[in-house]
Design a protein around this motif. Structure first.
Motif, PDB file in Angstrom:
ATOM      1  N   THR A  41      45.019  44.072  36.409  1.00  0.00           N
ATOM      2  CA  THR A  41      43.882  44.020  37.488  1.00  0.00           C
ATOM      3  C   THR A  41      42.977  42.940  36.853  1.00  0.00           C
ATOM      4  OG1 THR A  41      42.104  45.075  38.705  1.00  0.00           O
ATOM      5  CG2 THR A  41      42.639  46.010  36.393  1.00  0.00           C
ATOM      6  N   SER A  42      42.315  42.270  37.819  1.00  0.00           N
ATOM      7  CA  SER A  42      41.500  41.186  37.402  1.00  0.00           C
ATOM      8  C   SER A  42      40.460  40.606  38.521  1.00  0.00           C
ATOM      9  CB  SER A  42      42.345  39.945  36.867  1.00  0.00           C
ATOM     10  OG  SER A  42      41.372  38.930  36.539  1.00  0.00           O
ATOM     11  N   LEU A  43      39.505  40.562  38.171  1.00  0.00           N
ATOM     12  CA  LEU A  43      38.520  39.695  39.198  1.00  0.00           C
ATOM     13  C   LEU A  43      38.983  38.140  39.267  1.00  0.00           C
ATOM     14  CD1 LEU A  43      34.885  40.842  38.240  1.00  0.00           C
ATOM     15  CD2 LEU A  43      36.123  41.528  40.320  1.00  0.00           C
ATOM     16  N   ILE A  44      38.739  37.474  40.283  1.00  0.00           N
ATOM     17  CA  ILE A  44      39.246  36.141  40.286  1.00  0.00           C
ATOM     18  C   ILE A  44      38.159  35.243  40.782  1.00  0.00           C
ATOM     19  CG2 ILE A  44      40.838  34.362  41.311  1.00  0.00           C
ATOM     20  CD1 ILE A  44      42.917  36.788  41.399  1.00  0.00           C
ATOM     21  N   ASN A  45      37.764  33.977  40.428  1.00  0.00           N
ATOM     22  CA  ASN A  45      36.891  32.976  40.817  1.00  0.00           C
ATOM     23  C   ASN A  45      37.467  32.344  41.927  1.00  0.00           C
ATOM     24  OD1 ASN A  45      34.978  31.002  41.271  1.00  0.00           O
ATOM     25  ND2 ASN A  45      34.543  30.907  39.243  1.00  0.00           N
ATOM     26  N   PRO A  46      36.874  32.465  43.326  1.00  0.00           N
ATOM     27  CA  PRO A  46      37.620  31.986  44.106  1.00  0.00           C
ATOM     28  C   PRO A  46      37.278  30.331  44.463  1.00  0.00           C
ATOM     29  CG  PRO A  46      35.685  33.026  44.956  1.00  0.00           C
ATOM     30  CD  PRO A  46      35.995  33.436  43.561  1.00  0.00           C
ATOM     31  N   ALA A  66      31.521  34.421  38.371  1.00  0.00           N
ATOM     32  CA  ALA A  66      31.283  33.143  38.003  1.00  0.00           C
ATOM     33  C   ALA A  66      31.947  32.847  36.739  1.00  0.00           C
ATOM     34  CB  ALA A  66      29.663  33.296  37.559  1.00  0.00           C
ATOM     35  N   ASP A  67      32.077  33.797  36.017  1.00  0.00           N
ATOM     36  CA  ASP A  67      33.101  33.861  34.570  1.00  0.00           C
ATOM     37  C   ASP A  67      34.290  34.277  34.759  1.00  0.00           C
ATOM     38  OD1 ASP A  67      30.893  32.416  33.208  1.00  0.00           O
ATOM     39  OD2 ASP A  67      29.909  34.698  32.603  1.00  0.00           O
ATOM     40  N   ALA A  68      35.037  34.772  36.089  1.00  0.00           N
ATOM     41  CA  ALA A  68      36.210  35.224  36.190  1.00  0.00           C
ATOM     42  C   ALA A  68      36.997  34.277  36.018  1.00  0.00           C
ATOM     43  CB  ALA A  68      36.232  36.120  37.476  1.00  0.00           C
ATOM     44  N   PRO A  69      38.446  34.457  35.492  1.00  0.00           N
ATOM     45  CA  PRO A  69      39.512  33.559  35.761  1.00  0.00           C
ATOM     46  C   PRO A  69      39.931  32.817  37.007  1.00  0.00           C
ATOM     47  CG  PRO A  69      40.640  35.666  35.448  1.00  0.00           C
ATOM     48  CD  PRO A  69      38.954  35.987  35.120  1.00  0.00           C
ATOM     49  N   LYS A  70      40.236  31.838  37.306  1.00  0.00           N
ATOM     50  CA  LYS A  70      40.666  31.177  38.478  1.00  0.00           C
ATOM     51  C   LYS A  70      41.849  31.520  38.820  1.00  0.00           C
ATOM     52  CE  LYS A  70      37.384  27.353  37.957  1.00  0.00           C
ATOM     53  NZ  LYS A  70      37.041  25.915  37.756  1.00  0.00           N
ATOM     54  N   PHE A  71      42.389  31.511  39.795  1.00  0.00           N
ATOM     55  CA  PHE A  71      43.937  32.028  40.305  1.00  0.00           C
ATOM     56  C   PHE A  71      45.045  31.271  39.333  1.00  0.00           C
ATOM     57  CE2 PHE A  71      47.796  31.836  42.537  1.00  0.00           C
ATOM     58  CZ  PHE A  71      48.160  33.212  42.458  1.00  0.00           C
ATOM     59  N   HIS A  72      44.843  30.058  39.153  1.00  0.00           N
ATOM     60  CA  HIS A  72      45.698  29.421  38.559  1.00  0.00           C
ATOM     61  C   HIS A  72      45.892  29.819  37.251  1.00  0.00           C
ATOM     62  CE1 HIS A  72      43.313  26.525  35.635  1.00  0.00           C
ATOM     63  NE2 HIS A  72      42.515  26.641  36.814  1.00  0.00           N
ATOM     64  N   GLU A  73      45.039  30.579  36.456  1.00  0.00           N
ATOM     65  CA  GLU A  73      44.896  31.018  35.179  1.00  0.00           C
ATOM     66  C   GLU A  73      45.588  32.339  35.157  1.00  0.00           C
ATOM     67  OE1 GLU A  73      41.210  30.241  32.850  1.00  0.00           O
ATOM     68  OE2 GLU A  73      40.576  30.041  34.985  1.00  0.00           O
ATOM     69  N   VAL A  74      45.702  32.989  36.430  1.00  0.00           N
ATOM     70  CA  VAL A  74      46.362  34.512  36.297  1.00  0.00           C
ATOM     71  C   VAL A  74      47.636  34.310  37.191  1.00  0.00           C
ATOM     72  CG1 VAL A  74      44.342  35.736  35.957  1.00  0.00           C
ATOM     73  CG2 VAL A  74      45.011  35.060  38.420  1.00  0.00           C
ATOM     74  N   ALA A  75      48.019  33.207  37.670  1.00  0.00           N
ATOM     75  CA  ALA A  75      49.101  33.208  38.628  1.00  0.00           C
ATOM     76  C   ALA A  75      50.566  33.425  37.746  1.00  0.00           C
ATOM     77  CB  ALA A  75      49.183  31.539  39.110  1.00  0.00           C
ATOM     78  N   LYS A  76      50.602  32.776  36.520  1.00  0.00           N
ATOM     79  CA  LYS A  76      51.815  33.382  35.919  1.00  0.00           C
ATOM     80  C   LYS A  76      52.137  34.696  35.656  1.00  0.00           C
ATOM     81  CE  LYS A  76      54.227  32.151  31.474  1.00  0.00           C
ATOM     82  NZ  LYS A  76      54.582  31.327  30.240  1.00  0.00           N
TER      83      LYS A  76
END
Length: 491
Positions: A41-46, A66-76
């Motif tokens: 589970t994770s918040l994602i910066n849109p 604001a400090d949540a990972p962007k999608f490309h950082e959790v996509a893998k």
């Protein structure tokens, strides 16, 4: 199937339709059979602002992300945890399409088999008042907390899915939903597959209705079933939202496309469905009008007007109206200058029309010219004939008809092929009267222009006695209608 991997997923987004949605939070629970083996589970910066109403619903605001990972950082991680798993969600098409779009923006094709717990619940736990996640969980005593957050909704969906697995021990229902030819996962969550299967594969109209049976979309089709299903395969945001709000589908077969078009126009006028954009308002029309100029010459002109009114002839595009004026010029030897085909010239010099007999240069008497204009006007008036368009019926032993009287649409009906009908009054008992509107006139005008007159029977305007369609006048009217697409709108 007991060793099958299932990824139960819920996402929160910024809103704004499928194509504008960006992820703000995701939760994935991985199951092997019914046993939980992993969770992410994770918040994602849109990378865009969160609308206030979304914050009000989920509690997720710009500061949190604001400090949540962007999608490309959790996509893998998301790709790995869902690999080889069946994608499971409550109203699966929403979550799946949002996630698929995120991967697409990164240049990757994300593809998984899907299962919808809304549709599974309707099949395995029938008869409930509502299948929204909150009400469904209340109905079958599933605890749900942290509502409208990805982890809270996913945890509840996992328990629901485990219940559904226990109700389908031989996986017969689940396998039917996963079958390669099954449309279950594509259909809207509130529509039973049986309702789609029962739709006819014939011309007619269909109505999408919401929970309260209010019409939210009206459409026409040559093949009702094929057209209805096509809405649910469309990935446009509007089509997706239409599917989410559709609870009932009604239809009416018409036997042919013309009556389907006319009936669709009437349904849109009557119900004013929220998802119909076309035909809600009349468009502009182009009308041929006549007037006497300062010389006493009876002149023809073209007017663009936002509404129908009495005129010599009405058209639904400027090229058609222009074509008609040119035809009148040639046929009745009129002057292009006095038919508004040329302006700011002393004498006509049209590049194509050379039939003017000299009214503009003083070689033709005004009275003689006006007689020709009067004849031209009369020819247009003849086009507002009384006639019947006959076509295919709803079954083999039936035929349909559309009745137009003095150029005004009256309605349609169906007649058994064994019935003897020849005079105008013979059609009256079978007529389903319909209002004449801008759109019905446009439909008929386009039909006459494109289809011609093989199945049209004309009647005398005054006596209303039937005449032989093979007579010269009928052929003349038919040729005029088919070639020039005009339909007068006298009221």
């Amino acid at each position: 199937m007991k060793d099958q991997l299932f990824a139960v997923i819920d996402v929160e987004t910024t809103g704004g339709g499928i194509n504008g949605n960006r992820l703000t939070e995701i939760c994935v629970v991985l199951l092997r059979g019914s046993k939980i083996i992993d969770k992410f589970t994770s918040l994602i910066n849109p990378e865009k602002e969160i609308p206030r109403h979304i914050t009000g619903l989920t509690g997720i605001d710009n500061e949190m992300l604001a400090d949540a990972p962007k999608f490309h950082e959790v996509a893998k991680k998301i790709e790995e945890i869902t690999r080889d798993a069946i994608f499971v969600a409550h109203n699966v098409n929403f979550d799946y399409n949002v996630l698929r779009n995120e991967f697409s923006d990164l240049g990757f094709d994300y593809s998984r088999r899907k299962l919808c717990t809304v549709r599974l619940s309707r099949k395995l736990i029938p008869g409930l008042f509502s299948y929204s996640l909150g009400r469904l969980c209340d109905s079958i005593s599933i605890p749900i907390s942290n509502r409208h957050r990805a982890e809270g909704d996913t945890d509840a969906t996992v328990i629901l899915f485990q219940r559904l697995l226990s109700l389908d021990e031989d996986f017969k229902v689940i396998n039917s939903f996963l079958h390669a030819r099954s449309r279950q996962a594509t259909l809207p969550p509130h529509i039973e597959a049986e309702q789609i299967h029962s739709l006819p594969e014939s011309p007619g109209i269909y109505l999408f209705k919401d929970r309260q049976h209010k019409v939210i979309y009206a459409g026409k089709a040559i093949d009702i079933k094929k057209r209805v299903v096509s809405h649910f395969y469309d990935r446009m945001s509007k089509e997706y939202q239409l599917g989410q709000e559709t609870f009932h589908i009604d239809y009416e077969t018409t036997g042919n496309e013309l009556i389907a078009l006319l009936l669709e126009a009437e349904c849109i006028r009557k119900y004013y469905p929220k998802y119909n954009r076309a035909q809600k308002r009349p468009g502009p029309v182009y009308q041929i009008v006549s007037y006497f100029n300062q010389r006493g010459v009876l002149q023809l002109a073209l007017e663009r007007t936002p509404k129908r009114r009495e005129s010599i002839g009405t058209f639904y595009s400027r090229p058609l109206a222009q074509e008609k004026l040119e035809y009148l010029c040639r046929e009745f030897k009129l002057c292009p200058k006095y038919c508004s085909l040329q302006a700011n010239v002393e004498e006509c010099s049209h590049y194509e029309i050379i039939s003017c007999e000299g009214i503009c240069s003083g070689k033709e008497e005004v009275a003689v010219y006006n007689e020709k204009v009067t004849a031209a006007i009369a020819s247009l008036t003849e086009e507002s004939s009384t006639y019947v368009i006959r076509g295919k019926g709803r079954h083999f032993e039936e035929e349909s008809f559309v009745l137009v009287k003095d150029g005004k649409y009256q309605g349609f009906g169906y007649i058994d092929q064994h019935e003897q009908v020849s005079a105008l009054q013979d059609f009256e008992p079978f007529l389903k009267r319909q209002p004449a509107t801008y759109h019905t006139h446009k439909i008929l005008s386009n039909y006459m222009r494109k289809q011609g007159a093989p199945k049209i029977t004309f009647f005398e305007r005054v006596s209303e006695a039937s005449i032989d369609i093979a007579t010269a006048r009928a052929h003349k009217n038919a040729a005029l209608l088919a070639s020039h697409g005009t339909l007068s709108l006298f009221q």
